[in-house]
Design a protein around this motif. Structure first.
Motif, PDB file in Angstrom:
ATOM      1  N   ARG A  95       6.686   5.826   1.881  1.00 34.22           N
ATOM      2  CA  ARG A  95       5.618   5.569   0.905  1.00 34.22           C
ATOM      3  C   ARG A  95       4.585   4.596   1.468  1.00 34.22           C
ATOM      4  NH1 ARG A  95       7.632   2.786  -2.629  1.00 34.22           N
ATOM      5  NH2 ARG A  95       9.844   3.283  -2.686  1.00 34.22           N
ATOM      6  N   TYR A  96       5.060   3.547   2.137  1.00 37.39           N
ATOM      7  CA  TYR A  96       4.130   2.587   2.723  1.00 37.39           C
ATOM      8  C   TYR A  96       3.220   3.281   3.745  1.00 37.39           C
ATOM      9  CZ  TYR A  96       7.557  -0.805   0.916  1.00 37.39           C
ATOM     10  OH  TYR A  96       8.413  -1.532   0.128  1.00 37.39           O
ATOM     11  N   TYR A  97       3.815   4.167   4.547  1.00 42.38           N
ATOM     12  CA  TYR A  97       3.036   4.854   5.590  1.00 42.38           C
ATOM     13  C   TYR A  97       2.001   5.781   4.953  1.00 42.38           C
ATOM     14  CZ  TYR A  97       1.999   7.247   9.972  1.00 42.38           C
ATOM     15  OH  TYR A  97       1.365   7.737  11.076  1.00 42.38           O
ATOM     16  N   ILE A  98       2.379   6.436   3.842  1.00 45.61           N
ATOM     17  CA  ILE A  98       1.434   7.298   3.127  1.00 45.61           C
ATOM     18  C   ILE A  98       0.210   6.483   2.716  1.00 45.61           C
ATOM     19  CG2 ILE A  98       1.055   8.533   0.953  1.00 45.61           C
ATOM     20  CD1 ILE A  98       3.965   9.517   1.165  1.00 45.61           C
ATOM     21  N   ALA A  99       0.447   5.278   2.167  1.00 44.24           N
ATOM     22  CA  ALA A  99      -0.656   4.458   1.655  1.00 44.24           C
ATOM     23  C   ALA A  99      -1.575   3.994   2.782  1.00 44.24           C
ATOM     24  CB  ALA A  99      -0.101   3.262   0.886  1.00 44.24           C
ATOM     25  N   ILE A 100      -0.993   3.454   3.858  1.00 45.66           N
ATOM     26  CA  ILE A 100      -1.855   2.922   4.914  1.00 45.66           C
ATOM     27  C   ILE A 100      -2.522   4.050   5.698  1.00 45.66           C
ATOM     28  CG2 ILE A 100      -0.629   0.732   5.094  1.00 45.66           C
ATOM     29  CD1 ILE A 100       0.878   1.748   7.474  1.00 45.66           C
ATOM     30  N   TYR A 155     -10.354  -3.376   5.055  1.00 40.49           N
ATOM     31  CA  TYR A 155      -9.084  -3.829   5.611  1.00 40.49           C
ATOM     32  C   TYR A 155      -9.274  -4.418   6.995  1.00 40.49           C
ATOM     33  CZ  TYR A 155      -9.580   0.884   7.560  1.00 40.49           C
ATOM     34  OH  TYR A 155     -10.063   2.020   8.161  1.00 40.49           O
ATOM     35  N   THR A 156      -8.230  -5.135   7.441  1.00 39.43           N
ATOM     36  CA  THR A 156      -8.250  -5.756   8.764  1.00 39.43           C
ATOM     37  C   THR A 156      -7.588  -4.838   9.779  1.00 39.43           C
ATOM     38  OG1 THR A 156      -6.088  -6.800   8.653  1.00 39.43           O
ATOM     39  CG2 THR A 156      -7.909  -7.980   7.604  1.00 39.43           C
ATOM     40  N   ALA A 157      -7.652  -5.260  11.028  1.00 36.83           N
ATOM     41  CA  ALA A 157      -7.009  -4.505  12.104  1.00 36.83           C
ATOM     42  C   ALA A 157      -5.493  -4.475  11.932  1.00 36.83           C
ATOM     43  CB  ALA A 157      -7.374  -5.119  13.448  1.00 36.83           C
ATOM     44  N   ALA A 158      -4.953  -5.401  11.126  1.00 32.39           N
ATOM     45  CA  ALA A 158      -3.497  -5.428  10.927  1.00 32.39           C
ATOM     46  C   ALA A 158      -2.997  -4.120  10.323  1.00 32.39           C
ATOM     47  CB  ALA A 158      -3.127  -6.591  10.011  1.00 32.39           C
ATOM     48  N   LEU A 159      -3.859  -3.422   9.600  1.00 34.85           N
ATOM     49  CA  LEU A 159      -3.445  -2.162   8.994  1.00 34.85           C
ATOM     50  C   LEU A 159      -3.144  -1.124  10.077  1.00 34.85           C
ATOM     51  CD1 LEU A 159      -3.126  -1.559   5.985  1.00 34.85           C
ATOM     52  CD2 LEU A 159      -5.206  -0.211   6.117  1.00 34.85           C
ATOM     53  N   GLU A 160      -4.015  -1.065  11.116  1.00 31.50           N
ATOM     54  CA  GLU A 160      -3.728  -0.148  12.216  1.00 31.50           C
ATOM     55  C   GLU A 160      -2.470  -0.572  12.971  1.00 31.50           C
ATOM     56  OE1 GLU A 160      -7.022  -1.436  12.161  1.00 31.50           O
ATOM     57  OE2 GLU A 160      -8.296   0.307  11.805  1.00 31.50           O
ATOM     58  N   ASP A 161      -2.226  -1.887  13.045  1.00 27.66           N
ATOM     59  CA  ASP A 161      -0.992  -2.359  13.667  1.00 27.66           C
ATOM     60  C   ASP A 161       0.229  -1.833  12.912  1.00 27.66           C
ATOM     61  OD1 ASP A 161      -2.445  -3.738  15.537  1.00 27.66           O
ATOM     62  OD2 ASP A 161      -2.388  -5.637  14.430  1.00 27.66           O
ATOM     63  N   MET A 162       0.117  -1.802  11.586  1.00 31.17           N
ATOM     64  CA  MET A 162       1.229  -1.290  10.777  1.00 31.17           C
ATOM     65  C   MET A 162       1.453   0.187  11.038  1.00 31.17           C
ATOM     66  SD  MET A 162       0.730  -3.158   7.087  1.00 31.17           S
ATOM     67  CE  MET A 162       0.821  -4.940   6.935  1.00 31.17           C
ATOM     68  N   ASP A 212       3.272   0.308  14.287  1.00 32.13           N
ATOM     69  CA  ASP A 212       4.659  -0.146  14.158  1.00 32.13           C
ATOM     70  C   ASP A 212       5.526   0.875  13.434  1.00 32.13           C
ATOM     71  OD1 ASP A 212       4.268  -2.548  15.479  1.00 32.13           O
ATOM     72  OD2 ASP A 212       3.727  -3.648  13.651  1.00 32.13           O
ATOM     73  N   ALA A 213       4.901   1.693  12.586  1.00 34.31           N
ATOM     74  CA  ALA A 213       5.672   2.697  11.848  1.00 34.31           C
ATOM     75  C   ALA A 213       6.335   3.691  12.780  1.00 34.31           C
ATOM     76  CB  ALA A 213       4.766   3.432  10.860  1.00 34.31           C
ATOM     77  N   ARG A 214       5.819   3.835  14.002  1.00 35.58           N
ATOM     78  CA  ARG A 214       6.426   4.775  14.950  1.00 35.58           C
ATOM     79  C   ARG A 214       7.850   4.377  15.314  1.00 35.58           C
ATOM     80  NH1 ARG A 214       1.244   4.957  19.126  1.00 35.58           N
ATOM     81  NH2 ARG A 214      -0.323   5.489  17.555  1.00 35.58           N
ATOM     82  N   VAL A 215       8.159   3.071  15.184  1.00 32.96           N
ATOM     83  CA  VAL A 215       9.504   2.613  15.505  1.00 32.96           C
ATOM     84  C   VAL A 215      10.501   3.111  14.461  1.00 32.96           C
ATOM     85  CG1 VAL A 215      10.931   0.563  15.884  1.00 32.96           C
ATOM     86  CG2 VAL A 215       8.550   0.581  16.627  1.00 32.96           C
ATOM     87  N   LEU A 262       9.755   5.584  11.551  1.00 33.91           N
ATOM     88  CA  LEU A 262       9.641   6.935  11.017  1.00 33.91           C
ATOM     89  C   LEU A 262       9.681   7.966  12.130  1.00 33.91           C
ATOM     90  CD1 LEU A 262       6.879   6.450   8.294  1.00 33.91           C
ATOM     91  CD2 LEU A 262       9.358   6.300   8.044  1.00 33.91           C
ATOM     92  N   ALA A 263      10.327   9.091  11.858  1.00 37.24           N
ATOM     93  CA  ALA A 263      10.397  10.184  12.820  1.00 37.24           C
ATOM     94  C   ALA A 263       9.011  10.784  13.024  1.00 37.24           C
ATOM     95  CB  ALA A 263      11.371  11.247  12.326  1.00 37.24           C
ATOM     96  N   ARG A 264       8.798  11.316  14.203  1.00 33.56           N
ATOM     97  CA  ARG A 264       7.498  11.900  14.532  1.00 33.56           C
ATOM     98  C   ARG A 264       7.123  13.003  13.543  1.00 33.56           C
ATOM     99  NH1 ARG A 264       4.720  11.973  19.322  1.00 33.56           N
ATOM    100  NH2 ARG A 264       6.535  11.106  20.402  1.00 33.56           N
ATOM    101  N   GLU A 265       8.100  13.841  13.144  1.00 29.95           N
ATOM    102  CA  GLU A 265       7.807  14.956  12.241  1.00 29.95           C
ATOM    103  C   GLU A 265       7.296  14.448  10.889  1.00 29.95           C
ATOM    104  OE1 GLU A 265      10.590  14.481  13.846  1.00 29.95           O
ATOM    105  OE2 GLU A 265      10.586  16.086  15.340  1.00 29.95           O
ATOM    106  N   MET A 266       7.920  13.367  10.387  1.00 32.35           N
ATOM    107  CA  MET A 266       7.491  12.834   9.097  1.00 32.35           C
ATOM    108  C   MET A 266       6.097  12.231   9.203  1.00 32.35           C
ATOM    109  SD  MET A 266       7.762  12.239   5.911  1.00 32.35           S
ATOM    110  CE  MET A 266       9.420  12.855   5.600  1.00 32.35           C
ATOM    111  N   ARG A 267       5.815  11.504  10.276  1.00 34.57           N
ATOM    112  CA  ARG A 267       4.487  10.914  10.441  1.00 34.57           C
ATOM    113  C   ARG A 267       3.426  12.004  10.502  1.00 34.57           C
ATOM    114  NH1 ARG A 267       6.860   8.199  14.781  1.00 34.57           N
ATOM    115  NH2 ARG A 267       5.230   8.947  16.217  1.00 34.57           N
ATOM    116  N   HIS A 268       3.703  13.077  11.248  1.00 30.68           N
ATOM    117  CA  HIS A 268       2.728  14.152  11.375  1.00 30.68           C
ATOM    118  C   HIS A 268       2.535  14.888  10.053  1.00 30.68           C
ATOM    119  CE1 HIS A 268       2.977  14.557  16.061  1.00 30.68           C
ATOM    120  NE2 HIS A 268       2.620  13.348  15.644  1.00 30.68           N
TER     121      HIS A 268
END
Length: 875
Positions: free
Chosen positions: A726-731, A798-805, A808-811, A813-819
């Motif tokens: 859910r967090y990844y969906i939002a950012i 937003y700040t650059a920290a959002l792109e950092d998040m 970091d999500a790659r650590v 979440l699985a690649r398939e879910m991110r895509h």
């Protein structure tokens, strides 16, 4: 004939023969429960004992004599040594006459004066004054019958004939409460030189206050008819001012405006009735026995010990309509006064509403908007309850949780309570959190419908009758866990040192009030969660719902249950958490018995599964205790897609993600505390063999994907993974749209639609996966941390920290879910919008990572390069 105890056999009563005969005649009709059970332990030394009872009465003397005989205490009927008193007992309120004779009160000062004079000139003498409260028929039981309610204990001084009927009907429910003795010599020494008559008057006042307090604690406060409270509300200055303002604004007479206010007050006010409460207790005993297999209270003794001297406000979790009935019944059955309960006006139904009102419910409208008079009347009613010392109960979540999680608090009632206390801070306020845990819910199916989009069905008498079919089922056990209480004064002292100067103005609203109420609400939710009860259904839900098909081989399930119990026992969430004593095999058997899980027989080993709609219902009970495994789930999540990670990486990423988990699950730690919990959890996993540590504990490695340990980690991780999705969906949605292009409300809508679509395309998710309130809470936390903010046009930046998040999500979440998420939101795989940072925005934790920590991490990576790149090796 019952066998006499040693204490009874050595007891010597100096009462006349006719008194002893009356005691024998009364004995079959009276069964005494002593409080405490062994009052002899209260006595101090060998000083003579003199009992004092609240009201004069022949039956009270008989009951006291028997209670003392059974407890091995000195007889109240013997002469008091070193005095002229023929009996070691006296009453505060005495009367003459017999049967229909005329009563008149006589002062208790005479016996008290005699006792004081008996000590004059003898400094070594002392007398122990022991107050004894006697209640006949406080709470009728199945044995006592319905009619006995009319003759149960109350605040009215009754005649001898009515007392005789009360003994015949309710004598088998007699409570004799012994209070701690008071040393008369010690009190005299503290008072110094004082005339016996004056001392006797003062002592009598203290004893009367003591008896009133004990009676209020046992049978409830002395409340007059609700019209008395309503009159006090209408005569208060704030309400009179509001009535005048309404009359002027709407161009109506003062009388008509007053009648409107009176109608509102009568709509709100409870009409508490002791007979109705006792009648309901009588009925509910059978009802609960048919509905539940048992109701258990934990840590209630601590709650009762903390309550004296405070205005107690019970603040339970809200998961079912049964919550307030269970609370009131259990409190009444445990000898504590039933609180006044804030209930939604939607429950003020024909027939049901008047019963609830007489049981202590007061009703409030769902919205106060559009009517300037109503909130003033309601606020004043709450202030009157607090001023009168009436215990209250309300649910700060605002409504029942449909997902099993604690909801974000609505602070309206809390704010009213705090403001009422600030007006007249005479009696300190104590908030008592209560966790209510079920194993099955009557409203389960309706919750599923509401979460899937169906409108909430409006409460009605017909709907209630239609739903009576659920009463044919069994709903397992219920637990009421009393959390750590929260005193209001220390919180005010810490956050608003000048709160005592706030004044008596009911309309004043100090600048610090919102911050105090917000902190109070958060502490209440945290303490509710700290008192969680982990039942067998919670554990089964945590394990089985973490698998794609909600099924596990029996051996795997038993191992997972054993692991989770060991985790909660070795790393307890708090000292108020309770855990089922059942072993894993018994837990599985209980789940089958309750109909939650199904066994599929197979030659290679049985499989336990949750079928169809049951899985959605079971997610409710997983969510009840999700916070307990949050630290373990985070550590396990780090190894979902990674074989190796450094301990420092887990802690660094944990500190970044923690504010969002904390806000969603009401976790109790600060950032450092969460780090310590992660460290302890990692050490637990290493001890259990789920992780292997190397490089002096700096590098952690799990087994291959098919390994049993890796499987157990995956099951733990999946309880929390949907939160990170859910967090990844939002950012991802925000970064895809770019800065200054979308409002917070629009982002909530995009996130909800994305989560719904993901749920349709992938395996079924829990109902809260696309709950708009959770997305709203996450966005609020981003704004609170100044990672995201609103520009002048109401758009999000937003700040650059959002792109950092995102990176970091790659650590986790699985690649398939991110895509999949990026595809639905319209993103281009891992390409994101250009970075930028607003100059006046303070750096976030992600941007201010400790430099020495980065160097340490790089050193670990270089040291273990021959294995695989850190945080990147996948299964």
């Amino acid at each position: 004939m019952p066998t006499m105890t040693t204490a009874e056999s050595t007891y010597r009563s100096r009462a006349p023969w006719w008194f002893n005969l009356a005691g024998h005649l009364l004995e079959p009709w009276v069964r005494i429960r002593r409080d405490p059970a062994e009052p002899a332990g209260l006595l101090q030394g060998d000083a003579p004992v003199c009992y004092v009872i609240e009201r004069d009465g022949f039956s009270d003397a008989l009951i006291l004599d028997r209670a003392c005989r059974e407890a091995g205490l000195p007889s109240p009927m013997q002469p008091l040594p070193n005095t002229r008193r023929r009996r070691s007992v006296f009453a505060l309120a005495r009367r003459d006459g017999w049967l229909f004779g005329r009563n008149r009160k006589r002062s208790p000062n005479e016996p008290l004066g005699q006792l004081v004079r008996s000590l004059e000139g003898f400094p070594d003498r002392d007398i122990q004054i022991v107050p004894v409260s006697i209640y006949v028929g406080r709470a009728p039981t199945r044995e006592s019958g319905w009619f006995s309610v009319l003759f149960s204990e109350n605040w009215v001084v009754v005649g001898r004939f009515r007392r005789m009927l009360a003994l015949l009907l309710n004598g088998r429910d007699t409570v004799v409460h012994f209070s701690a003795p008071v040393s008369l010599r010690t009190v005299l020494n503290e008072e110094g030189e004082i005339r016996p008559e004056r001392f006797a008057r003062k002592m009598a006042r203290v004893l009367r206050t003591h008896f009133r307090r004990i009676r209020a604690a046992v049978i409830g406060p002395d409340l007059s008819h609700r019209r008395t409270v309503v009159d006090a509300v209408l005569n208060s200055e704030p309400v009179r001012t509001a009535i005048t303002a309404t009359a002027a604004k709407e161009n109506i007479s003062y009388g008509k405006s007053w009648e409107r206010a009176q109608k509102m007050a009568m709509e709100i006010a409870a009409d508490y009735s002791h007979p109705v409460v006792r009648s309901a207790s009588f009925l509910l005993r059978n009802f609960w026995n048919k509905l539940y297999d048992g109701i258990t209270m934990h840590h209630f003794d601590k709650a009762r010990a903390a309550a004296p001297g405070y205005e107690v406000v019970y603040v339970p979790s809200h998961r079912s309509h049964a919550d307030y009935l269970l609370m009131s019944y259990q409190l009444h059955a445990s000898g504590v006064v039933v609180p006044h309960i804030a209930a939604g006006v939607n429950l003020n139904l024909p027939l049901i509403g008047p019963i609830l009102r007489r049981g202590g419910a007061f009703f409030l409208r769902r919205s106060f908007k559009g009517n300037a008079l109503y909130p003033v009347v309601f606020n004043e009613y709450v202030a009157q309850l607090i001023d009168r010392g009436v215990p209250m109960e309300y649910f700060i979540e605002g409504g029942r949780s449909r997902t099993g999680r604690l909801l974000a608090p609505r602070a309206g009632m809390l704010a009213m309570t705090v403001r009422a206390y600030l007006r007249a801070p005479r009696r300190p306020v104590l908030f008592q959190p209560v966790y209510i845990g079920y194993e099955k819910l009557m409203e389960g199916k309706s919750y599923i419908g509401e979460l899937s989009g169906k409108p909430k069905e409006k409460e009605s008498l017909i709907g209630l009758l239609r739903g009576l079919g659920v009463l044919r089922q069994r709903y397992g056990h219920v637990a009421l866990n009393f959390g750590e209480p929260i005193e209001l004064n220390p919180l005010l002292d810490a956050m608003a040192g000048d709160w005592r100067e706030a004044g008596t103005d009911p309309n004043s609203k100090p600048e610090w009030l919102n911050a105090v109420v917000g902190k109070l609400a958060e502490k209440i939710q945290i303490n509710i969660n700290r008192a969680a009860d982990v039942n067998p259904i919670n554990l089964l839900a945590l394990a089985l719902l973490a698998t794609p098909k909600h099924a596990m081989a029996e051996n795997d399930l038993l191992a997972q249950l054993e692991l989770m119990k060991a985790l909660l026992e070795e790393l307890p969430y708090s000292d108020r958490m309770t855990l089922t004593p059942l072993d894993p095999s018994a837990i599985v058997a209980y789940g089958e018995q309750m109909g939650w899980i199904t066994r599929v027989n197979h030659p290679l080993g049985d499989v336990l599964t949750v079928e169809g709609e049951q899985a959605v219902l079971l997610s409710y009970f997983r969510n009840n205790v999700l916070h307990l495994t949050a630290a373990a789930a985070w550590v396990a999540c780090c190894f979902l897609n990674n074989r190796r990670m450094s301990r420092a990486s887990i802690l660094r990423l944990g500190r970044i993600i923690y504010p969002f988990i904390q806000g969603e699950l009401f976790l109790p730690w600060d950032s450092e505390g969460f780090g310590a919990q992660l460290q302890a959890t990692i050490d637990f996993f290493v001890r259990r063999g789920l992780l292997e540590a190397s490089g002096e504990g700096r590098l952690l490695e799990r087994g291959p994907g098919q390994d049993d340990a890796a499987y157990q980690l995956k099951v733990i991780a999946r309880s929390l993974i949907q939160a990170f999705e859910r967090y990844y969906i939002a950012i991802a949605a925000l970064v895809k749209n770019g800065p200054h292009t979308i409002t917070a409300a629009e982002l909530e809508n995009v996130c909800t639609l994305t989560a719904q679509r993901l749920s349709l395309l992938n395996e079924p998710s829990a109902p809260e996966f696309f709950d708009k309130a959770l997305f709203r809470g996450f966005i609020h936390k981003l704004r609170e941390g100044r990672v995201v903010w609103t520009d002048e046009e109401g758009k999000l930046d937003y700040t650059a920290a959002l792109e950092d998040m995102v990176r970091d999500a790659r650590v986790i979440l699985a690649r398939e879910m991110r895509h999949s998420i990026l595809k639905i939101t319209g993103g281009d795989s891992e390409k994101e919008a250009p970075r930028h940072t607003e100059p006046d925005v303070p750096p976030t934790p992600a941007e201010t990572m400790n430099t020495s920590e980065e160097l340490h991490e790089r050193h670990v990576i270089a040291e273990h390069r021959e294995h695989a790149p850190l945080d990147e090796e996948k299964d």
